[in-house]
Design a protein around this motif. Structure first.
Motif, mmCIF file in Angstrom:
data_model
loop_
_atom_site.group_PDB
_atom_site.id
_atom_site.type_symbol
_atom_site.label_atom_id
_atom_site.label_comp_id
_atom_site.label_asym_id
_atom_site.label_seq_id
_atom_site.Cartn_x
_atom_site.Cartn_y
_atom_site.Cartn_z
ATOM 1 N N MET A 179 0.804 -1.223 0.000
ATOM 2 C CA MET A 179 0.000 0.000 0.000
ATOM 3 C C MET A 179 0.838 1.275 0.000
ATOM 4 N N ILE B 126 2.500 3.211 2.249
ATOM 5 C CA ILE B 126 2.117 4.286 3.175
ATOM 6 C C ILE B 126 3.386 4.880 3.766
ATOM 7 N N SER C 147 -3.720 6.161 0.475
ATOM 8 C CA SER C 147 -3.591 4.721 0.205
ATOM 9 C C SER C 147 -4.938 4.057 -0.058
ATOM 10 N N LYS D 251 -5.313 3.314 -3.754
ATOM 11 C CA LYS D 251 -4.210 2.683 -4.491
ATOM 12 C C LYS D 251 -4.750 1.558 -5.376
#
Length: 672
Positions: free
Chosen positions: A448, A450, A502, A505
């Motif tokens: 993800m 982040i 995120s 995404k």
């Protein structure tokens, strides 16, 4: 009749190599040393040589590693950018020289010996003396355009000075990060409470593929140029002459370059470089030996993945002896218990080492490693050090074998060894160590992505009971984050913004981040493309899943078991309730999917379309685009300078298309 056991071993080796290719080339996060990787390839080559009937056209032993990633436009190299064959043996090096001499039918050969820099291979194109493009090696045929990031390298000339410049020239080299710059960046990250980077090579590889130009500018990359690709007209006749030309043009070249005559002088240069490598400002793991004369290079030719006129001699891994003072057990996100050696600090490969991996219970028992032993450590390819053997003559008389606990050291749950595995596992999915591991994986750059949610931050969140599963990340509030150590207003808001971003995404990143057994990035992309949503994926059964290319029965069973778990299902439901809405691959209407079930390969320079444009067009009509020609290839789309792919396609009876054929077929609704 096929030997099922050998066939399974070949398949397992190919899968293992492809896994490590993904980690090294695309994620810049390798798990094993270069030597261990090379041994895997050597084992596969031996099995394939004994069973040529089982060797597919796309076997990893016959291709260059592929670093192509999403988000970058790709370009075809005018001259293929191959990798190098490796050797770790003096005897193999002299055998290489003997093959050169025999192939050229001469008594002796001139060589050039250079440091093998552990960085990222790049090809810089200059047209009429001006820098126009920087491209990664990619798959050897085409690479990613990283020009925007490479322009931040201050010592790289933007324009060549002098007379008689070539009209077009590809100059090959290596992008790397100096050791002192690597230390500076890690010191800053440590002060900010962020996870430190593992080594300079991984950091350089990750930086050249960043889309955040401001961050690229903050990380000072360096470059060394050494290789000649396409050049029109020809300007030099030897490798040494080319190095001199590069220096004249103002390019940074290797700290030391040896010009040698014959095998013995080349070997002496390798040994001298080995003794000097710790003094170099960049990471180097070997020596590159090249036949000096370019006409002899042409005469010797190349294989599908490497030139026959050059070889990389890998230096022996550095070793050190110290005392093993204790053994701790780490618990990963899947519950596997990994023993770690706690060592009396020692110097190894330029760093102080106090911990090393012991791999697993079976490996520890094989080596009979005990607390109090004097042990030999080895570090190769900038990977975490490993204990390779015990100095038995120094073993204390009162030493006893290490006994693995019957329960998890982190949560107290009884441990088990699953059928077919060598590792002990904690089966408590609420184990704090597993929770931390799953969160770190979910937030990592390959999932993800982040930014700011690294190991140190995750540890605080779990220890303060702020997060216990993946969905809790999206419940975090500003007041909770700003109260963490080393967080202030700006860093807290940055983390919250990264978490919010995120949510949208790409779908494959979410699927990968869930941590489904056996599902890496490649499988996640295949699943995302096939199902289009997590909702459809979680309804799939084993029979449906195994029909997807690249998804085997074990992976399919793992996917079904994951979503059958009430705990996992609840977490996935919570993710969507909290606003996670991944971007799904564009679905193609059935009426538009005229290329469904077909596989294309593109080669050469097309008249009007760039390669990525042609690829996007084919995929928009349901077709797949592969990097190499095989028996599964339906069409070869060709342009100018098609090369070896055209020859191979013709030999396999693959239908050849021009750009005009492709466009006409789309207009007609069929290529038949």
């Amino acid at each position: 009749m096929k030997d099922v056991k050998v066939e399974a071993e070949i398949r397992a080796l190919r899968n293992e190599i492809e896994k490590h290719d993904e980690l090294y080339y695309r994620q810049a996060d390798p798990e094993i040393s270069d030597r261990e990787y090379d041994q895997l390839k050597h084992d596969l080559e031996a099995l394939e040589a004994a069973h040529p009937e089982w060797v597919p056209n796309d076997t990893p032993t016959q291709r260059v590693g592929d670093d192509l990633v999403e988000g970058f436009e790709s370009y075809i190299h005018r001259l293929p950018m191959l990798s190098l064959d490796n050797t770790y043996s003096e005897d193999e090096f002299f055998a290489f020289v003997e093959r050169i001499v025999k192939g050229l039918e001469v008594v002796s050969v001139d060589f050039v010996v250079e440091p093998k820099i552990d960085g990222v291979a790049v090809s810089i194109t200059y047209e009429n003396g001006k820098l126009v493009r920087a491209v990664t090696r990619g798959n050897g045929t085409e690479g990613d355009d990283i020009t925007a990031n490479v322009l931040f390298i201050e010592e790289l000339p933007r324009e060549l000075k002098g007379a008689d410049l070539p009209d077009v020239i590809e100059i090959r080299g290596e992008i790397y990060m100096r050791n002192d710059e690597f230390d500076r960046i890690n010191a800053e990250r440590s002060a900010a409470g962020l996870e430190e980077f593992k080594n300079p090579r991984n950091l350089a590889a990750g930086t050249v593929k960043m889309l955040d130009r401001d961050e690229v500018a903050r990380r000072k990359l360096s470059i060394v140029l050494y290789g000649l690709g396409f050049c029109q007209p020809e300007i030099v006749s030897s490798q040494s002459e080319f190095s001199q030309t590069l220096t004249h043009w103002g390019f940074p070249v290797g700290e030391r370059i040896w010009e040698t005559r014959g095998a013995e002088e080349a070997w002496q240069a390798i040994e001298e470089l080995d003794s000097l490598r710790d003094q170099l400002p960049y990471p180097t793991d070997g020596a590159v030996v090249k036949t000096n004369r370019l006409d002899q290079q042409d005469q010797l030719g190349k294989t599908s993945k490497a030139p026959r006129w050059a070889i990389a001699f890998k230096f022996a891994a550095e070793q050190s002896e110290t005392v093993l003072e204790g053994i701790t057990l780490q618990v990963g996100r899947t519950g596997v218990l990994t023993p770690v050696a706690e060592l009396r600090p020692t110097q190894l490969a330029g760093t102080t080492v106090s911990r090393a991996t012991l791999h697993n219970q079976e490996e520890m028992q094989r080596k009979d490693v005990r607390i109090g032993d004097s042990v030999i450590l080895e570090k190769a390819g900038e990977i975490i050090p490993a204990v390779i053997r015990v100095v038995l003559e120094k073993r204390p008389r009162d030493s006893v074998p290490f006994v693995f606990p019957e329960s998890c050291p982190k949560c107290g749950t009884p441990t088990r060894k699953l059928e077919g595995e060598v590792a002990l596992r904690c089966l408590n999915i609420k184990c704090p160590a597993q929770v931390k591991g799953r969160l770190q994986h979910f937030a990592s750059r390959q999932c993800m992505d982040i930014e700011g949610l690294g190991e140190a931050v995750v540890e605080q969140l779990v220890e303060r009971s702020l997060v216990s599963n993946l969905s809790d990340i999206f419940r975090l509030a500003y007041d909770q984050i700003v109260a963490l150590e080393k967080f202030a207003e700006k860093s807290s808001r940055n983390l919250l913004e990264a978490i919010e971003q995120s949510k949208t995404k790409k779908l494959w990143r979410l699927i990968h981040g869930l941590g489904i057994p056996q599902v890496g990035a490649t499988a996640a992309k295949d699943l995302a493309k096939h199902f289009g949503s997590v909702a459809h994926l979680r309804e799939a059964n084993v029979e449906t899943l195994v029909e997807i290319d690249g998804i085997g029965e074990k992976t399919a069973q793992g996917i079904v078991a994951y979503f059958d778990s009430e705990v996992n299902a609840a977490v996935v439901d919570s993710l969507f309730e909290l606003g996670v809405n991944p971007t799904a691959p564009e679905m193609i209407e059935r009426s538009q999917a005229i290329f469904e079930g077909t596989s294309f390969v593109i080669t050469g320079t097309l008249p009007t379309m760039k390669r990525d444009e042609a690829k996007a067009l084919i995929e928009s009509k349901g077709g797949k685009v592969a990097g190499s020609v095989s028996k599964k290839t339906t069409y070869l789309l060709t342009g100018e300078s098609a090369g070896s792919k055209l020859t191979k396609a013709e030999s396999l009876g693959v239908k050849i298309l021009s750009e005009a054929d492709l466009i006409q077929g789309i207009e007609k609704g069929s290529l038949v």
